[in-house]
Write a protein that holds these residues in place. Structure first.
Motif, PDB file in Angstrom:
ATOM      1  N   TYR A  71      15.874  30.794 -34.217  1.00 13.08           N
ATOM      2  CA  TYR A  71      15.849  31.897 -34.757  1.00 13.08           C
ATOM      3  C   TYR A  71      14.692  31.883 -35.740  1.00 13.08           C
ATOM      4  CZ  TYR A  71      20.604  33.478 -32.810  1.00 13.08           C
ATOM      5  OH  TYR A  71      21.556  33.876 -32.295  1.00 13.08           O
ATOM      6  N   GLY A  72      13.897  30.902 -35.602  1.00 12.66           N
ATOM      7  CA  GLY A  72      12.781  30.787 -36.720  1.00 12.66           C
ATOM      8  C   GLY A  72      11.903  31.915 -36.758  1.00 12.66           C
ATOM      9  N   GLN A  73      11.699  32.843 -35.522  1.00 12.88           N
ATOM     10  CA  GLN A  73      10.757  33.842 -35.603  1.00 12.88           C
ATOM     11  C   GLN A  73      11.268  34.783 -36.542  1.00 12.88           C
ATOM     12  OE1 GLN A  73       7.490  33.687 -34.494  1.00 12.88           O
ATOM     13  NE2 GLN A  73       8.100  31.489 -34.035  1.00 12.88           N
ATOM     14  N   GLU A  74      12.681  34.931 -36.533  1.00 14.42           N
ATOM     15  CA  GLU A  74      13.470  36.018 -37.227  1.00 14.42           C
ATOM     16  C   GLU A  74      13.685  35.979 -38.765  1.00 14.42           C
ATOM     17  OE1 GLU A  74      16.778  37.834 -34.828  1.00 14.42           O
ATOM     18  OE2 GLU A  74      16.108  36.078 -33.442  1.00 14.42           O
ATOM     19  N   GLU A  75      13.825  34.510 -39.038  1.00 13.49           N
ATOM     20  CA  GLU A  75      14.185  34.140 -40.229  1.00 13.49           C
ATOM     21  C   GLU A  75      13.513  33.115 -40.812  1.00 13.49           C
ATOM     22  OE1 GLU A  75      15.723  35.604 -43.000  1.00 13.49           O
ATOM     23  OE2 GLU A  75      16.643  37.347 -42.069  1.00 13.49           O
ATOM     24  N   ASP A  76      13.180  32.883 -42.076  1.00 18.21           N
ATOM     25  CA  ASP A  76      12.630  31.546 -42.686  1.00 18.21           C
ATOM     26  C   ASP A  76      13.800  30.691 -43.215  1.00 18.21           C
ATOM     27  OD1 ASP A  76      10.911  29.889 -43.867  1.00 18.21           O
ATOM     28  OD2 ASP A  76      10.290  31.129 -45.351  1.00 18.21           O
ATOM     29  N   PHE A  77      14.309  29.997 -42.453  1.00 18.60           N
ATOM     30  CA  PHE A  77      15.040  28.917 -42.761  1.00 18.60           C
ATOM     31  C   PHE A  77      14.632  27.613 -43.480  1.00 18.60           C
ATOM     32  CE2 PHE A  77      17.221  31.082 -39.151  1.00 18.60           C
ATOM     33  CZ  PHE A  77      18.504  31.571 -39.840  1.00 18.60           C
ATOM     34  N   LYS A  78      15.410  27.183 -44.465  1.00 19.12           N
ATOM     35  CA  LYS A  78      15.144  25.754 -44.950  1.00 19.12           C
ATOM     36  C   LYS A  78      16.433  25.058 -44.835  1.00 19.12           C
ATOM     37  CE  LYS A  78      12.644  23.397 -48.659  1.00 19.12           C
ATOM     38  NZ  LYS A  78      11.945  22.824 -47.897  1.00 19.12           N
ATOM     39  N   MET A  79      16.321  23.738 -44.507  1.00 22.69           N
ATOM     40  CA  MET A  79      17.708  22.977 -44.383  1.00 22.69           C
ATOM     41  C   MET A  79      17.603  21.992 -45.636  1.00 22.69           C
ATOM     42  SD  MET A  79      17.558  21.824 -40.320  1.00 22.69           S
ATOM     43  CE  MET A  79      19.499  21.096 -40.406  1.00 22.69           C
ATOM     44  N   LYS A  80      18.787  22.090 -46.062  1.00 22.82           N
ATOM     45  CA  LYS A  80      19.277  21.531 -47.458  1.00 22.82           C
ATOM     46  C   LYS A  80      20.400  20.366 -47.273  1.00 22.82           C
ATOM     47  CE  LYS A  80      16.137  23.022 -50.640  1.00 22.82           C
ATOM     48  NZ  LYS A  80      15.206  22.205 -51.511  1.00 22.82           N
ATOM     49  N   GLN A  81      20.217  19.211 -47.862  1.00 25.17           N
ATOM     50  CA  GLN A  81      21.291  18.445 -47.583  1.00 25.17           C
ATOM     51  C   GLN A  81      22.640  18.631 -48.259  1.00 25.17           C
ATOM     52  OE1 GLN A  81      20.209  14.250 -48.321  1.00 25.17           O
ATOM     53  NE2 GLN A  81      22.026  13.530 -47.227  1.00 25.17           N
ATOM     54  N   PHE A  82      22.387  19.225 -49.594  1.00 22.97           N
ATOM     55  CA  PHE A  82      23.772  19.321 -50.439  1.00 22.97           C
ATOM     56  C   PHE A  82      23.847  20.953 -50.769  1.00 22.97           C
ATOM     57  CE2 PHE A  82      22.463  14.720 -51.036  1.00 22.97           C
ATOM     58  CZ  PHE A  82      23.602  14.172 -50.541  1.00 22.97           C
ATOM     59  N   PHE A  83      24.980  21.216 -50.349  1.00 20.58           N
ATOM     60  CA  PHE A  83      25.272  22.739 -50.769  1.00 20.58           C
ATOM     61  C   PHE A  83      25.525  22.607 -52.540  1.00 20.58           C
ATOM     62  CE2 PHE A  83      28.642  25.877 -51.845  1.00 20.58           C
ATOM     63  CZ  PHE A  83      27.943  27.115 -51.504  1.00 20.58           C
ATOM     64  N   PRO A  84      24.917  23.392 -53.039  1.00 14.34           N
ATOM     65  CA  PRO A  84      24.736  22.909 -54.543  1.00 14.34           C
ATOM     66  C   PRO A  84      25.775  23.718 -55.578  1.00 14.34           C
ATOM     67  CG  PRO A  84      23.258  24.844 -54.159  1.00 14.34           C
ATOM     68  CD  PRO A  84      24.041  24.511 -52.640  1.00 14.34           C
ATOM     69  N   TYR A  85      26.737  24.661 -54.912  1.00 12.58           N
ATOM     70  CA  TYR A  85      27.491  25.445 -55.944  1.00 12.58           C
ATOM     71  C   TYR A  85      29.048  25.008 -55.901  1.00 12.58           C
ATOM     72  CZ  TYR A  85      23.560  28.531 -55.022  1.00 12.58           C
ATOM     73  OH  TYR A  85      22.405  29.376 -54.919  1.00 12.58           O
ATOM     74  N   LEU A  86      29.418  23.860 -55.273  1.00 13.55           N
ATOM     75  CA  LEU A  86      30.872  23.286 -55.145  1.00 13.55           C
ATOM     76  C   LEU A  86      31.434  24.140 -54.162  1.00 13.55           C
ATOM     77  CD1 LEU A  86      31.517  22.710 -59.143  1.00 13.55           C
ATOM     78  CD2 LEU A  86      30.559  20.954 -57.557  1.00 13.55           C
ATOM     79  N   SER A  87      32.094  23.290 -53.307  1.00 13.16           N
ATOM     80  CA  SER A  87      32.635  23.985 -52.117  1.00 13.16           C
ATOM     81  C   SER A  87      33.944  23.194 -51.627  1.00 13.16           C
ATOM     82  CB  SER A  87      31.743  23.607 -51.152  1.00 13.16           C
ATOM     83  OG  SER A  87      31.955  23.662 -49.681  1.00 13.16           O
ATOM     84  N   ASP A  88      34.868  23.747 -51.012  1.00 10.44           N
ATOM     85  CA  ASP A  88      36.147  23.152 -50.371  1.00 10.44           C
ATOM     86  C   ASP A  88      35.642  22.258 -49.151  1.00 10.44           C
ATOM     87  OD1 ASP A  88      38.002  24.457 -51.859  1.00 10.44           O
ATOM     88  OD2 ASP A  88      38.136  26.044 -50.364  1.00 10.44           O
TER      89      ASP A  88
END
Length: 544
Positions: free
Chosen positions: A446-463
């Motif tokens: 999907y790289g042509q449709e959206e500018d994605f960036k993969m990150k290791q740690f979701f920063p907002y706290l999560s279940d």
């Protein structure tokens, strides 16, 4: 609700479900959490597949919960398949008081949109409202739109069973916004299902929100792990004195102020992980324990910080903070001594022998100190718990230390560091793992449709923190030694987390203003693009 959804497109379905869920007031810690669970269950039971298979929708009550809150599950089983993808999201929201005069409209997306069309004080939100591309309301972003994406994708697969080569499990959790007890309780259910159907949980997809990191940021951040969280607490006992003899004591609020200046938002205490959003500790509470006016300095002050964890074990973080506080308290005492000396000298009074000091302990060290002083610690802790089981979980540690210290009555200023609920373990997926490679491949498509960036740690706290755990048993043991009455007030099933070990990714809805009255979700990405992205990742995950 299916009759309202039947003829709609995917994006129309998701918007309709989001609006329906936003209209249900489901503030954390209220009966609204039961109402939203019942609404989600009602929506699921309206789907034709679950009309035919009613046993594949069920709820799980939180044991002993006074409100009767519950998790919601739905399962689509592919005959002969073991590979299972979990879609999970939380159903509760923060409160609505921040809406002020708009409080009555906090759950009405259309009225909020009309209001913000004329809100010239914030040109960005006014522009968004005028565009028609954003949906407003409490929970619209965090995270009822995420619930809606998961429900709509579940509906899609129930209508297109030939596209399924594996199993799909929906999990809607309660109590995310403070103690995460919904997700923690759900581990029992996940374990039962795994054994009953011989499932392998390939990945859990969380649709919790993502947001721009700066003005004009158009990147979409995809996370392959979850940051952890420790509530690092400080019990601070000073030496009280009359304000007319103020130099003679140690003011606990002064010690707390020094600790706050030392730790709060200080980047020196964060881990160094390149290209990750590594956040410093933030003070969430600072309060002296005087309950009425008098002219005595405050003897005891309580404070705690939200401290994110990423790779470093929590007990190491606690030890690092302790050493820094110990050094700062030594400087503080030296400063107090110098000020008193100058004061006495200015009055031509004789110097006094000053033996003030501030002892700094971790909770485990403090218990050792009490043992050495002859205090019957175990008996006292047992006695304390029998009388204080109804205390707020955040207050238990403070009250216990205060109770123990009064038995000692040593008149020594001290700081005791400990942990309190909630504790969110950190976890992440290795870059050489199958799931990481499947995710990366999907995003590349999907790289042509959206500018994605993969990150290791979701920063907002999560279940997602509770689906796997990176810390070892030895590291967890050291953590619990510094977590007063952890087994009573916050018993975490570390063995189940480690046994299930479910890789978790966040492929979230996109929007702005989470936990504010300007909360809004961007519809074109979240309702149209995102569900197909998740389905394609799901399909890749089911394959070998």
């Amino acid at each position: 609700m299916y009759k309202e959804l039947e003829l709609l497109s995917d994006e129309q379905r998701i918007e309709a479900i989001t609006r329906k869920l936003v209209s249900v007031k489901s503030v954390n810690g209220t009966a609204g959490e039961v109402a939203i669970a019942e609404e989600v269950e009602k929506i699921l039971r309206s789907f034709p597949f679950f009309q035919q298979h009613p046993d594949f929708v069920w709820t799980q009550k939180l044991p002993g919960d006074s409100l009767g809150r519950k998790n919601v599950f739905a399962f689509i089983k592919k005959e002969g398949a073991t590979k299972t993808v979990i879609y999970h999201s939380h159903m509760d929201t923060v409160g609505i008081d921040d809406f002020g005069v708009l409080k009555e409209e906090a759950l009405d997306s259309d009225q909020l949109n009309e209001y913000f069309k004329g809100y010239s004080e914030d040109p960005d939100i006014q522009k968004d409202a005028l565009s028609g591309n954003w949906l407003f309301g409490r929970g619209a972003l965090d995270m009822k739109s995420g619930d809606a994406v998961n429900l709509a994708n579940l509906l899609y697969y129930s209508e297109h069973p030939k596209e399924m080569t594996g199993n799909l499990l929906f999990m809607g959790n309660c109590v995310e916004e403070n103690d995460h007890s919904g997700a923690i309780t759900s581990l029992d259910e996940l374990e039962k299902l795994k054994q009953k159907y011989n499932l392998t949980y390939e990945v859990a997809v969380n649709t919790d929100f993502i947001s721009p990191k700066y003005e004009g940021d158009q990147q979409k951040y995809i996370y392959y792990g979850a940051a952890g969280k420790a509530l690092t607490c400080f019990y601070i006992k000073g030496i009280e004195t009359h304000v007319g003899n103020t130099y003679a004591g140690v003011d606990s609020t002064l010690v707390a102020s020094r600790i706050n200046l030392l730790i709060n938002n200080n980047p020196e205490f964060v881990e160094d992980i390149p290209d990750e959003e590594i956040l410093p500790s933030s003070c969430l509470m600072l309060r002296d324990q005087k309950d009425f006016y008098n002219v005595q300095t405050a003897k005891v002050t309580h404070m705690y910080f939200n401290t994110f964890t990423y790779k470093r074990p929590v007990y190491e973080i606690l030890q690092h903070l302790k050493e820094a506080v110990q050094h700062d308290c030594s400087d503080l005492v030296a400063d107090l001594v110098a000020k008193q000396s100058a004061y006495l000298n200015g009055l031509s009074f004789p110097a006094v022998k000053d033996e003030r000091k501030i002892k700094v302990f971790t909770f485990a060290e403090y218990l050792d100190y009490l043992h050495q002083e002859g205090v019957q610690v175990d008996d006292l802790i047992h006695s304390f718990w029998l009388k204080n089981q109804k205390l707020d979980k955040r207050e238990v540690g403070f009250a216990l230390i205060d109770y123990l210290d009064k038995q000692l009555n040593d008149n020594v200023a001290k700081v005791v560091l400990f942990l309190a609920p909630p504790f969110c373990p950190h976890n992440s997926i290795a870059q050489d793992s199958r799931i990481y490679q499947k995710l990366k491949s999907t995003l590349t498509d999907y790289g042509q449709e959206e500018d994605f960036k993969m990150k290791q740690f979701f920063p907002y706290l999560s279940d997602s923190s509770y689906l796997a755990i990176d810390e070892t048993d030895a590291e967890i043991n050291k953590l619990t030694e510094n977590f007063p009455l952890a087994g009573k007030i916050y018993p975490l099933p570390y063995d189940k987390m480690r046994s299930l070990n479910i890789p978790a990714v966040d492929i979230g809805v996109f929007g702005k203003g989470a936990h504010t009255w300007k909360e809004r979700v961007y519809k074109p990405y979240s309702f149209e693009f995102l569900p197909k992205l998740i389905r394609d990742f799901t399909a890749k995950t089911w394959k070998k």
